[in-house]
Design an enzyme around this catalytic site. Sequence first.
Site, PDB file in Angstrom:
ATOM      1  CG  ASP A  70      -2.083   0.976   1.014  1.00 51.37           C
ATOM      2  OD1 ASP A  70      -2.709   0.934  -0.067  1.00 51.37           O
ATOM      3  OD2 ASP A  70      -2.346   1.803   1.898  1.00 51.37           O
ATOM      4  CE1 TYR A 155      -2.072  12.991  -6.416  1.00 54.90           C
ATOM      5  CE2 TYR A 155      -1.642  10.763  -5.638  1.00 54.90           C
ATOM      6  CZ  TYR A 155      -2.513  11.816  -5.828  1.00 54.90           C
ATOM      7  OH  TYR A 155      -3.825  11.716  -5.427  1.00 54.90           O
ATOM      8  CG  HIS A 181       7.568   4.965  -2.563  1.00 56.93           C
ATOM      9  ND1 HIS A 181       8.026   5.387  -3.799  1.00 56.93           N
ATOM     10  CD2 HIS A 181       6.226   4.799  -2.712  1.00 56.93           C
ATOM     11  CE1 HIS A 181       7.006   5.477  -4.625  1.00 56.93           C
ATOM     12  NE2 HIS A 181       5.912   5.124  -3.996  1.00 56.93           N
TER      13      HIS A 181
HETATM   14  P1  IMP Z   1      -1.987   1.754  -4.211  1.00 57.11           P
HETATM   15  O1  IMP Z   1      -0.811   1.559  -3.300  1.00 57.11           O
HETATM   16  O2  IMP Z   1      -1.852   0.967  -5.460  1.00 57.11           O
HETATM   17  O3  IMP Z   1      -3.270   1.558  -3.483  1.00 57.11           O
HETATM   18  O4  IMP Z   1      -2.044   3.242  -4.737  1.00 57.11           O
HETATM   19  C1  IMP Z   1      -1.442   4.288  -4.124  1.00 57.11           C
HETATM   20  C2  IMP Z   1      -1.606   5.589  -4.871  1.00 57.11           C
HETATM   21  O5  IMP Z   1      -0.561   6.435  -4.391  1.00 57.11           O
HETATM   22  C3  IMP Z   1      -1.422   5.530  -6.368  1.00 57.11           C
HETATM   23  O6  IMP Z   1      -2.635   5.350  -7.032  1.00 57.11           O
HETATM   24  C4  IMP Z   1      -0.836   6.912  -6.650  1.00 57.11           C
HETATM   25  O7  IMP Z   1      -1.862   7.863  -6.630  1.00 57.11           O
HETATM   26  C5  IMP Z   1       0.023   7.159  -5.428  1.00 57.11           C
HETATM   27  N1  IMP Z   1       1.403   6.668  -5.627  1.00 57.11           N
HETATM   28  C6  IMP Z   1       1.993   5.627  -4.981  1.00 57.11           C
HETATM   29  N2  IMP Z   1       3.254   5.452  -5.423  1.00 57.11           N
HETATM   30  C7  IMP Z   1       3.446   6.372  -6.369  1.00 57.11           C
HETATM   31  C8  IMP Z   1       4.562   6.652  -7.223  1.00 57.11           C
HETATM   32  O8  IMP Z   1       5.620   6.017  -7.212  1.00 57.11           O
HETATM   33  N3  IMP Z   1       4.385   7.668  -8.087  1.00 57.11           N
HETATM   34  C9  IMP Z   1       3.241   8.405  -8.152  1.00 57.11           C
HETATM   35  N4  IMP Z   1       2.179   8.166  -7.414  1.00 57.11           N
HETATM   36  C10 IMP Z   1       2.271   7.157  -6.506  1.00 57.11           C
END
Ligand code: IMP
Length: 199
Positions: A70, A155, A181
């Site tokens: 996450d 982002y 990250h």
């Molecule tokens: P999930 O972890 O797939 O639920 O999504 C996390 C959300 O955080 C993504 O849809 C992006 O909006 C944002 N996000 C997480 N990691 C990144 C990254 O490396 N670049 C840009 N946006 C990120």
Amino acid sequence: MRKLVFATGNQGKMKEIREILADMALEILSMKEAGVNLDIQEDGTTFEENAVIKAKAVQEATGELTLADDSGLEIDYLNGEPGVYSARYLGEDTSYRIKNANLIQRLEGVPMEQRTARFVCVIAAAFPDGRVETARATIEGVIGYEERGENGFGYDPIFYVPEFHCSTAELSPEQKNAVSHRGKALRQMKEILREAWSK
Ligand code: IMP
């Protein structure tokens, strides 16, 4: 060969995890490849809670060791928003052009030293014996004044890393994996798995 399921439907994440765990003699399956089609409610209030919810749900469905991640963007000036709601910010189907423009606008007039932000990633491992382990990593940056770069997703175009003098959307995928990250959290998780299997 040991089996591991990664609880995602995202092909980009599958590629990244396969690259990072390539030297571990593992069969790595996506949720779909493991025959799982679950709609998991990510209703936790922290990245850890959501990663653990996903990993445990898919572990219970498959019986196999399962990893889930996450992640999100925390902006200090906005008290950590969008945080765990990063994907849902302004609505799941809203384009990142709009989400990014909105965040830049909310920081209008805010000086560079107060625009600090970080991407956070937590990876959870749910083992068949019920044990759960998590790994957390971040990349620190600042929110820029405009979008820059075409790589990456989400982002990335507004997230500037001062030490690289560019946004994460201007890094190549290899450069980003080395410092991101998610890349760092995956490498930490690799050590957790090695440790678990060495006993
Ligand atoms: P999930 O972890 O797939 O639920 O999504 C996390 C959300 O955080 C993504 O849809 C992006 O909006 C944002 N996000 C997480 N990691 C990144 C990254 O490396 N670049 C840009 N946006 C990120």
